[in-house]
Motif scaffolding. Structure first.
Motif, PDB file in Angstrom:
ATOM      1  N   GLU A  30       9.567   1.725   4.926  1.00 54.42           N
ATOM      2  CA  GLU A  30      10.237   0.421   4.939  1.00 54.42           C
ATOM      3  C   GLU A  30      10.386  -0.181   3.547  1.00 54.42           C
ATOM      4  O   GLU A  30      10.353  -1.390   3.372  1.00 54.42           O
ATOM      5  CB  GLU A  30       9.522  -0.547   5.888  1.00 54.42           C
ATOM      6  N   LEU A  31      10.577   0.687   2.557  1.00 50.90           N
ATOM      7  CA  LEU A  31      10.791   0.229   1.189  1.00 50.90           C
ATOM      8  C   LEU A  31      12.269   0.181   0.818  1.00 50.90           C
ATOM      9  O   LEU A  31      12.659  -0.572  -0.068  1.00 50.90           O
ATOM     10  CB  LEU A  31      10.038   1.128   0.204  1.00 50.90           C
ATOM     11  N   VAL A  32      13.094   1.017   1.471  1.00 51.25           N
ATOM     12  CA  VAL A  32      14.541   0.992   1.262  1.00 51.25           C
ATOM     13  C   VAL A  32      15.233   0.997   2.614  1.00 51.25           C
ATOM     14  O   VAL A  32      14.631   1.342   3.637  1.00 51.25           O
ATOM     15  CB  VAL A  32      15.045   2.197   0.420  1.00 51.25           C
ATOM     16  N   GLU A  33      16.499   0.604   2.592  1.00 52.77           N
ATOM     17  CA  GLU A  33      17.311   0.647   3.813  1.00 52.77           C
ATOM     18  C   GLU A  33      18.707   1.096   3.453  1.00 52.77           C
ATOM     19  O   GLU A  33      19.155   0.941   2.324  1.00 52.77           O
ATOM     20  CB  GLU A  33      17.333  -0.711   4.508  1.00 52.77           C
ATOM     21  N   GLU A  67       0.829  -1.204   0.000  1.00 51.91           N
ATOM     22  CA  GLU A  67       0.000   0.000   0.000  1.00 51.91           C
ATOM     23  C   GLU A  67       0.863   1.254   0.000  1.00 51.91           C
ATOM     24  O   GLU A  67       0.565   2.227  -0.679  1.00 51.91           O
ATOM     25  CB  GLU A  67      -0.911  -0.008   1.224  1.00 51.91           C
ATOM     26  N   ALA A  68       1.966   1.227   0.759  1.00 50.64           N
ATOM     27  CA  ALA A  68       2.869   2.382   0.802  1.00 50.64           C
ATOM     28  C   ALA A  68       3.446   2.670  -0.584  1.00 50.64           C
ATOM     29  O   ALA A  68       3.580   3.817  -0.986  1.00 50.64           O
ATOM     30  CB  ALA A  68       3.994   2.145   1.808  1.00 50.64           C
ATOM     31  N   ALA A  96       9.069  10.625  -8.642  1.00 51.25           N
ATOM     32  CA  ALA A  96      10.500  10.572  -8.319  1.00 51.25           C
ATOM     33  C   ALA A  96      10.805   9.353  -7.441  1.00 51.25           C
ATOM     34  O   ALA A  96      11.799   8.653  -7.669  1.00 51.25           O
ATOM     35  CB  ALA A  96      10.938  11.851  -7.615  1.00 51.25           C
ATOM     36  N   LYS A  97       9.967   9.098  -6.468  1.00 47.90           N
ATOM     37  CA  LYS A  97      10.203   7.954  -5.574  1.00 47.90           C
ATOM     38  C   LYS A  97      10.059   6.636  -6.336  1.00 47.90           C
ATOM     39  O   LYS A  97      10.828   5.697  -6.121  1.00 47.90           O
ATOM     40  CB  LYS A  97       9.266   8.018  -4.367  1.00 47.90           C
ATOM     41  N   ARG A  98       9.098   6.574  -7.233  1.00 49.79           N
ATOM     42  CA  ARG A  98       8.950   5.356  -8.053  1.00 49.79           C
ATOM     43  C   ARG A  98      10.194   5.136  -8.923  1.00 49.79           C
ATOM     44  O   ARG A  98      10.651   4.012  -9.086  1.00 49.79           O
ATOM     45  CB  ARG A  98       7.718   5.462  -8.949  1.00 49.79           C
ATOM     46  N   ARG A  99      10.722   6.229  -9.499  1.00 53.80           N
ATOM     47  CA  ARG A  99      11.928   6.106 -10.328  1.00 53.80           C
ATOM     48  C   ARG A  99      13.123   5.628  -9.497  1.00 53.80           C
ATOM     49  O   ARG A  99      13.937   4.833  -9.970  1.00 53.80           O
ATOM     50  CB  ARG A  99      12.242   7.427 -11.026  1.00 53.80           C
ATOM     51  N   ILE A 100      13.229   6.114  -8.264  1.00 55.37           N
ATOM     52  CA  ILE A 100      14.312   5.678  -7.380  1.00 55.37           C
ATOM     53  C   ILE A 100      14.184   4.184  -7.110  1.00 55.37           C
ATOM     54  O   ILE A 100      15.163   3.437  -7.189  1.00 55.37           O
ATOM     55  CB  ILE A 100      14.311   6.487  -6.062  1.00 55.37           C
ATOM     56  N   ILE A 101      12.983   3.729  -6.812  1.00 54.60           N
ATOM     57  CA  ILE A 101      12.769   2.301  -6.553  1.00 54.60           C
ATOM     58  C   ILE A 101      13.113   1.481  -7.791  1.00 54.60           C
ATOM     59  O   ILE A 101      13.790   0.447  -7.691  1.00 54.60           O
ATOM     60  CB  ILE A 101      11.330   2.043  -6.074  1.00 54.60           C
ATOM     61  N   GLU A 102      12.662   1.924  -8.958  1.00 49.31           N
ATOM     62  CA  GLU A 102      12.971   1.194 -10.190  1.00 49.31           C
ATOM     63  C   GLU A 102      14.473   1.131 -10.425  1.00 49.31           C
ATOM     64  O   GLU A 102      15.006   0.104 -10.845  1.00 49.31           O
ATOM     65  CB  GLU A 102      12.259   1.833 -11.390  1.00 49.31           C
ATOM     66  N   ARG A 103      15.170   2.222 -10.156  1.00 54.07           N
ATOM     67  CA  ARG A 103      16.636   2.257 -10.318  1.00 54.07           C
ATOM     68  C   ARG A 103      17.300   1.283  -9.366  1.00 54.07           C
ATOM     69  O   ARG A 103      18.231   0.566  -9.741  1.00 54.07           O
ATOM     70  CB  ARG A 103      17.125   3.687 -10.095  1.00 54.07           C
ATOM     71  N   LEU A 104      16.838   1.232  -8.114  1.00 54.45           N
ATOM     72  CA  LEU A 104      17.433   0.319  -7.136  1.00 54.45           C
ATOM     73  C   LEU A 104      17.125  -1.139  -7.465  1.00 54.45           C
ATOM     74  O   LEU A 104      17.909  -2.022  -7.125  1.00 54.45           O
ATOM     75  CB  LEU A 104      16.976   0.672  -5.714  1.00 54.45           C
ATOM     76  N   LYS A 105      16.037  -1.404  -8.139  1.00 52.40           N
ATOM     77  CA  LYS A 105      15.744  -2.770  -8.595  1.00 52.40           C
ATOM     78  C   LYS A 105      16.808  -3.223  -9.587  1.00 52.40           C
ATOM     79  O   LYS A 105      17.221  -4.375  -9.585  1.00 52.40           O
ATOM     80  CB  LYS A 105      14.370  -2.853  -9.265  1.00 52.40           C
ATOM     81  N   ARG A 106      17.244  -2.307 -10.446  1.00 57.49           N
ATOM     82  CA  ARG A 106      18.235  -2.647 -11.476  1.00 57.49           C
ATOM     83  C   ARG A 106      19.665  -2.641 -10.949  1.00 57.49           C
ATOM     84  O   ARG A 106      20.493  -3.424 -11.391  1.00 57.49           O
ATOM     85  CB  ARG A 106      18.129  -1.671 -12.648  1.00 57.49           C
ATOM     86  N   ALA A 107      19.965  -1.726 -10.014  1.00 54.40           N
ATOM     87  CA  ALA A 107      21.351  -1.526  -9.604  1.00 54.40           C
ATOM     88  C   ALA A 107      21.702  -2.210  -8.287  1.00 54.40           C
ATOM     89  O   ALA A 107      22.861  -2.212  -7.905  1.00 54.40           O
ATOM     90  CB  ALA A 107      21.637  -0.035  -9.469  1.00 54.40           C
ATOM     91  N   ASP A 108      20.740  -2.751  -7.582  1.00 53.90           N
ATOM     92  CA  ASP A 108      20.933  -3.389  -6.286  1.00 53.90           C
ATOM     93  C   ASP A 108      21.187  -2.356  -5.192  1.00 53.90           C
ATOM     94  O   ASP A 108      20.411  -2.245  -4.275  1.00 53.90           O
ATOM     95  CB  ASP A 108      22.026  -4.448  -6.338  1.00 53.90           C
ATOM     96  N   THR A 109      22.283  -1.596  -5.273  1.00 55.36           N
ATOM     97  CA  THR A 109      22.536  -0.528  -4.305  1.00 55.36           C
ATOM     98  C   THR A 109      23.035   0.704  -5.039  1.00 55.36           C
ATOM     99  O   THR A 109      23.559   0.614  -6.144  1.00 55.36           O
ATOM    100  CB  THR A 109      23.594  -0.917  -3.241  1.00 55.36           C
ATOM    101  N   SER A 110      22.878   1.846  -4.383  1.00 59.43           N
ATOM    102  CA  SER A 110      23.330   3.100  -4.966  1.00 59.43           C
ATOM    103  C   SER A 110      23.503   4.129  -3.868  1.00 59.43           C
ATOM    104  O   SER A 110      22.875   4.014  -2.812  1.00 59.43           O
ATOM    105  CB  SER A 110      22.288   3.585  -5.971  1.00 59.43           C
ATOM    106  N   THR A 111      24.338   5.126  -4.105  1.00 58.66           N
ATOM    107  CA  THR A 111      24.494   6.224  -3.152  1.00 58.66           C
ATOM    108  C   THR A 111      23.578   7.371  -3.583  1.00 58.66           C
ATOM    109  O   THR A 111      23.150   7.440  -4.737  1.00 58.66           O
ATOM    110  CB  THR A 111      25.948   6.734  -3.106  1.00 58.66           C
ATOM    111  N   LEU A 146      16.865  -1.759  -1.778  1.00 56.90           N
ATOM    112  CA  LEU A 146      15.475  -2.095  -1.499  1.00 56.90           C
ATOM    113  C   LEU A 146      15.410  -3.079  -0.343  1.00 56.90           C
ATOM    114  O   LEU A 146      16.293  -3.918  -0.175  1.00 56.90           O
ATOM    115  CB  LEU A 146      14.816  -2.726  -2.719  1.00 56.90           C
ATOM    116  N   THR A 147      14.348  -3.001   0.426  1.00 55.86           N
ATOM    117  CA  THR A 147      14.104  -4.005   1.466  1.00 55.86           C
ATOM    118  C   THR A 147      13.377  -5.183   0.806  1.00 55.86           C
ATOM    119  O   THR A 147      13.010  -5.128  -0.371  1.00 55.86           O
ATOM    120  CB  THR A 147      13.221  -3.446   2.600  1.00 55.86           C
ATOM    121  N   ASP A 148      13.138  -6.223   1.549  1.00 51.84           N
ATOM    122  CA  ASP A 148      12.403  -7.365   1.020  1.00 51.84           C
ATOM    123  C   ASP A 148      10.945  -7.026   0.722  1.00 51.84           C
ATOM    124  O   ASP A 148      10.277  -7.750  -0.007  1.00 51.84           O
ATOM    125  CB  ASP A 148      12.486  -8.543   1.987  1.00 51.84           C
ATOM    126  N   THR A 149      10.466  -5.912   1.303  1.00 52.35           N
ATOM    127  CA  THR A 149       9.086  -5.491   1.055  1.00 52.35           C
ATOM    128  C   THR A 149       8.905  -5.189  -0.402  1.00 52.35           C
ATOM    129  O   THR A 149       7.952  -5.455  -1.020  1.00 52.35           O
ATOM    130  CB  THR A 149       8.757  -4.207   1.866  1.00 52.35           C
TER     131      THR A 149
END
Length: 76
Positions: free
Chosen positions: A52-55, A3-4, A11-26, A73-76
């Motif tokens: 609780e979507l990223v850590e 739901e979150a 912008a937040k969706r793009r960040i999540i999509e980027r982290l899905k592809r890159a695993d981690t990022s600064t 990304l978290t496991d969520t």
């Protein structure tokens, strides 16, 4: 998707999509990619962290100064 995650700005969706592809990022890496300031990216990441979507994780220090904070990304 949680739901979150359904209530996220573009912008937040793009960040999540980027982290899905890159695993981690600064934050500076994300800022450069999206054409935003480090501060703006950090604000988005902090909201995503509260949802609780990223850590954050610490990377080994390179040279002087604080070790870089990497986001993933978290496991969520």
């Amino acid at each position: 998707m949680s739901e979150a995650a359904n209530d996220l700005s573009g912008a937040k969706r793009r960040i999540i999509e980027r982290l899905k592809r890159a695993d981690t990022s600064t934050a500076p890496e994300l800022a450069a990619e999206f054409g935003l300031t480090d501060t703006a990216i950090r604000q988005h990441l902090e909201v995503l962290e509260e949802a609780e979507l990223v850590e954050r994780t610490s990377a080994p220090a390179v040279g002087r100064g604080r070790p870089p904070v990497r986001w993933r990304l978290t496991d969520t």
